[in-house]
Enzyme design. Structure first.
Site, PDB file in Angstrom:
ATOM      1  N   ASP A 104      -6.006   5.644  -1.941  1.00 24.36           N
ATOM      2  CA  ASP A 104      -4.763   5.663  -2.702  1.00 24.36           C
ATOM      3  C   ASP A 104      -4.369   4.248  -3.124  1.00 24.36           C
ATOM      4  O   ASP A 104      -4.772   3.267  -2.502  1.00 24.36           O
ATOM      5  CB  ASP A 104      -3.628   6.253  -1.849  1.00 24.36           C
ATOM      6  CG  ASP A 104      -3.861   7.720  -1.541  1.00 24.36           C
ATOM      7  OD1 ASP A 104      -4.621   8.375  -2.278  1.00 24.36           O
ATOM      8  OD2 ASP A 104      -3.279   8.200  -0.547  1.00 24.36           O
TER       9      ASP A 104
HETATM   10  N1  URA Z   1      -5.990   9.766   3.115  1.00 23.62           N
HETATM   11  C1  URA Z   1      -4.898   9.434   2.391  1.00 23.62           C
HETATM   12  O1  URA Z   1      -3.877  10.096   2.478  1.00 23.62           O
HETATM   13  N2  URA Z   1      -4.980   8.384   1.581  1.00 23.62           N
HETATM   14  C2  URA Z   1      -6.064   7.589   1.467  1.00 23.62           C
HETATM   15  O2  URA Z   1      -6.064   6.608   0.720  1.00 23.62           O
HETATM   16  C3  URA Z   1      -7.200   7.955   2.228  1.00 23.62           C
HETATM   17  C4  URA Z   1      -7.136   9.041   3.042  1.00 23.62           C
END
Ligand code: URA
Length: 235
Positions: A104
Site C-alpha cells: 500500500d
Molecule cells: N497488507 C496490507 O493491508 N497492506 C499492505 O501493504 C500489505 C499487506
C-alpha cells in the site's frame, strides 16, 4: 559503444548510478587496470572494468532489484493522479522493471522488482504460497485471541475467506509479526480492522527467502545477490 561508467555499472545491475558515482569518486573502479575518474566513459565490450578488483561480467539477461519502499509511494509504474511511484525510485537502474506484488501507499519495506515475467508470475501464483512477513503496529493491544483468529483463517465481513495466517505477539502489545501466504488487497489492514485493532504502521520484512537488507535506506535499491537470486528462483 562508449557510455559513462556509472551508466554501465547500473545497467549491469551492480549498483545505482548515484552509488556508482560514489564508487568512482572513492577510486574503487578501474578501467584497463587504471583507476577511473567520475565523468569518464568506457565500452563494456572492449574495456576491462573492475569494481573493487572484481571484473564486471556481462550484464544478466534479467534485472532483479530489492527496493526499500518508503511510505508515500504507490506500487505502480505510473499514476494518473500524479502520485510518486516506486518506478521513479528505481529509474536509475537503466531498464524497465515491474514490482512483484504490491505494498500500500502508506506501507513500507521490501519490494522486489524485475523484468523476469515468468519468475514474477510464479512468485505471485497462489499455488506457490510464498510466505511474506510484516512488522505491524496497531491502535490497540494484540492478544492470543487475535493470533488464534489469524491461525484459523479469517473470513472478512465482505465474505472474503483468508488462508490461515501467522500473528506472532511481541513484547510491546501494539506490535506483531504477521505472516501471510497470499496477498489480497489491504489484507492485513482488513483482518486487523475486523479484530477492532486498526493498523497504524506496516512494513514488509521478508518475501520467501528474501529479507529486507538492513543496509538499504528508505528509497534505496540494490540488485539481488547471486545467492538471493538462486534462492528466489528455487521457490
Ligand atoms: N497488507 C496490507 O493491508 N497492506 C499492505 O501493504 C500489505 C499487506
Amino acid at each position: 559503444m562508449e557510455e559513462r561508467i556509472q551508466k554501465i555499472l547500473s545497467g549491469a545491475g551492480i549498483c545505482s548510478r548515484r552509488k556508482a558515482e560514489e564508487y568512482l569518486n572513492a577510486g574503487r573502479v578501474q578501467v584497463n587496470g587504471r583507476v577511473a575518474a567520475l565523468g569518464e566513459k568506457a565500452d563494456p565490450q572492449r574495456d576491462h572494468i573492475q569494481v573493487d578488483g572484481v571484473a564486471l561480467t556481462q550484464p544478466r539477461r534479467h534485472t532483479y532489484l530489492m527496493l526499500h519502499k518508503p511510505r508515500g509511494y504507490v506500487t505502480t509504474l505510473s499514476d494518473e493522479k500524479g502520485r510518486k511511484t516506486v518506478a521513479q525510485l528505481v529509474a536509475d537502474c537503466g531498464v524497465r522493471v515491474w514490482p512483484v506484488g504490491r505494498l500500500d501507499m502508506d506501507s513500507e519495506g521490501l519490494l522486489l522488482l524485475t523484468n523476469d515475467g515468468p519468475l514474477a508470475h510464479r512468485l505471485l501464483s497462489p499455488r506457490h504460497h510464498v510466505d511474506k512477513t510484516y512488522f505491524v503496529r496497531v491502535d490497540g493491544a494484540l492478544d492470543r485471541e487475535d493470533a488464534e483468529a489469524f491461525a484459523a483463517g479469517m473470513t472478512l465481513a465482505d465474505g472474503l475467506a483468508c488462508l490461515p495466517a501467522g500473528l506472532e505477539l511481541l513484547d510491546t502489545p501494539d506490535a506483531a509479526i504477521v505472516t501471510l501466504r497470499e496477498g489480497k488487497y489491504h489484507q492485513i489492514k482488513r483482518m486487523l480492522a475486523q479484530r477492532g485493532k486498526p493498523v497504524v504502521y506496516l512494513k514488509r520484512l521478508t518475501m520467501g527467502p528474501l529479507s529486507l537488507d538492513p543496509a538499504l535506506e528508505k528509497g534505496e535499491w540494490r540488485p539481488l545477490t547471486a545467492e538471493e537470486l538462486a534462492a528466489i528462483r528455487s521457490v
